[in-house]
Enzyme design. Structure first.
Site, PDB file in Angstrom:
ATOM      1  N   TYR A  51     -51.669  65.275  36.053  1.00  0.00           N
ATOM      2  CA  TYR A  51     -51.489  63.947  36.625  1.00  0.00           C
ATOM      3  C   TYR A  51     -52.036  62.861  35.702  1.00  0.00           C
ATOM      4  CZ  TYR A  51     -50.879  66.637  40.988  1.00  0.00           C
ATOM      5  OH  TYR A  51     -50.470  67.535  41.951  1.00  0.00           O
ATOM      6  N   GLY A 198     -46.306  67.463  51.232  1.00  0.00           N
ATOM      7  CA  GLY A 198     -45.005  67.017  51.716  1.00  0.00           C
ATOM      8  C   GLY A 198     -44.852  67.063  53.217  1.00  0.00           C
ATOM      9  N   ALA A 201     -42.592  64.498  54.533  1.00  0.00           N
ATOM     10  CA  ALA A 201     -41.259  64.489  53.904  1.00  0.00           C
ATOM     11  C   ALA A 201     -40.984  63.152  53.225  1.00  0.00           C
ATOM     12  CB  ALA A 201     -40.176  64.818  54.927  1.00  0.00           C
ATOM     13  N   GLY A 203     -42.177  60.368  53.714  1.00  0.00           N
ATOM     14  CA  GLY A 203     -42.112  59.257  54.653  1.00  0.00           C
ATOM     15  C   GLY A 203     -40.875  59.233  55.521  1.00  0.00           C
ATOM     16  N   LEU A 204     -39.941  60.146  55.283  1.00  0.00           N
ATOM     17  CA  LEU A 204     -38.690  60.150  56.040  1.00  0.00           C
ATOM     18  C   LEU A 204     -38.911  60.477  57.510  1.00  0.00           C
ATOM     19  CD1 LEU A 204     -36.365  61.940  53.470  1.00  0.00           C
ATOM     20  CD2 LEU A 204     -36.304  59.526  54.124  1.00  0.00           C
ATOM     21  N   LEU A 205     -39.996  61.177  57.817  1.00  0.00           N
ATOM     22  CA  LEU A 205     -40.267  61.528  59.215  1.00  0.00           C
ATOM     23  C   LEU A 205     -40.980  60.425  59.972  1.00  0.00           C
ATOM     24  CD1 LEU A 205     -41.402  65.228  58.740  1.00  0.00           C
ATOM     25  CD2 LEU A 205     -39.293  64.441  59.835  1.00  0.00           C
ATOM     26  N   LYS A 208     -39.495  55.771  56.689  1.00  0.00           N
ATOM     27  CA  LYS A 208     -38.491  55.479  55.672  1.00  0.00           C
ATOM     28  C   LYS A 208     -37.080  55.615  56.253  1.00  0.00           C
ATOM     29  CE  LYS A 208     -41.296  55.033  52.047  1.00  0.00           C
ATOM     30  NZ  LYS A 208     -41.431  56.124  51.085  1.00  0.00           N
TER      31      LYS A 208
END
Length: 298
Positions: A51, A198, A201, A203-205, A208
């Site tokens: 990183y 994750g 996901a 932020g999809l859950l 987003k």
């Protein structure tokens, strides 16, 4: 904040932990955020030598200098940066691991790493040689425990059979239930802790706009997000439900979440207070989208 034992070790880590890859390039700002996380109950911090080309380890080391015994630090090895800065190459060889750990120890300003993880891996690696390196570092006291970061069932099976790993980091969420097919039960049976990445996901859950994710259509993602919303009760939030889903499985020790801002930290810490998901809600979340399976590395 709740704490869970990592495998059969003496380490007890916060069930929501800090994924340091999301940190920025300002040491002072990073220190402030990391200390806020610690003050609010997070005690496990996950970084990697890859990183930011080592800067991430350095910023974590600076932040916790003088209080090393109060935090649990994990880092990773296996991606060797090229001297010309053009990228990195996979290198799980013993000789490289023994060199890389010294650089990580310097950057982290510590004499030991609590959890040293192989940052990937394939079934074609010299697995016994890799294990030998970790075992030697453990005997030398430079690492307390070791694990792997992998989603590959064939690799995970080999490390379960041939090593003394205490953890596997893998992607797992309502939208990515591939670990449920075989890996989670296997790891639970071997008493190897799962560190989830994750879990939201990307932020999809939670917040987003829906879009395709893995093999799921945008419509399927929207259904999963709606199911998460339906499971919200009382003081819970979509974040707490999404993280509660992965923490519900007995194989899981902690959900490692990337945190960039004070607002995100506040949301995550508040969510940590309400991660209990009922069995009926967990099953409804399971059924909200089809389960995917690993189609490679089986």
């Amino acid at each position: 904040m709740n704490y869970r034992p990592l495998s059969k070790t003496s380490l007890r880590i916060s069930e929501i932990s800090f994924g340091c890859m999301s940190l920025g390039d300002d040491h002072a700002a990073n220190k402030a955020l990391l200390h806020q996380a610690f003050d609010r109950g997070i005690n496990y911090f996950d970084t990697a030598d890859l990183y930011q080309g080592g800067f991430n380890e350095e910023t974590v080391g600076r932040a916790f200098a003088g209080m090393r015994d109060k935090v649990i630090i994990a880092t990773k090895v296996g991606n060797q940066l090229r001297a010309d800065g053009s990228g990195w190459d996979w290198n799980p060889r013993k000789e490289y691991i023994l060199q890389a750990v010294e650089a990580s120890l310097r950057r982290l300003q510590t004499d030991h790493i609590d959890l040293y993880q192989l940052h990937g891996g394939t079934i074609d690696d010299p697995i016994d040689e890799t294990i030998e390196a970790f075992e030697l570092l453990q005997k030398q006291g430079k690492i307390r425990h070791y694990g792997i970061s992998s989603i590959r069932p064939n690799v995970i099976r080999e490390y379960c059979r041939r090593s003394h790993i205490v953890s596997v980091m893998m992607q797992y969420s309502v939208l990515d239930r591939r670990p449920e097919e075989s890996c989670l039960e296997l790891l639970q049976r071997h008493q190897i802790g799962v560190l989830v990445r994750g879990g939201l996901a990307s932020g999809l859950l939670i917040n987003k706009p829906a879009k395709t994710y893995l093999a799921h259509s945008a419509e399927a993602v929207e259904k999963a997000s709606a199911a998460v919303q339906r499971a919200v009760t009382g003081d819970a939030s979509k974040t707490s439900v999404a993280l509660g889903y992965v923490l519900h499985h007995p194989a899981v020790t902690s959900a490692v979440v990337g945190i960039r801002t004070d607002a995100q930290l506040t949301d995550i810490v508040e969510a940590a207070r309400h991660t209990t998901v009922s069995e009926s809600s967990w099953q409804e979340l399971q059924q909200s989208v089809p389960q995917l399976v690993y189609d490679q590395h089986r």
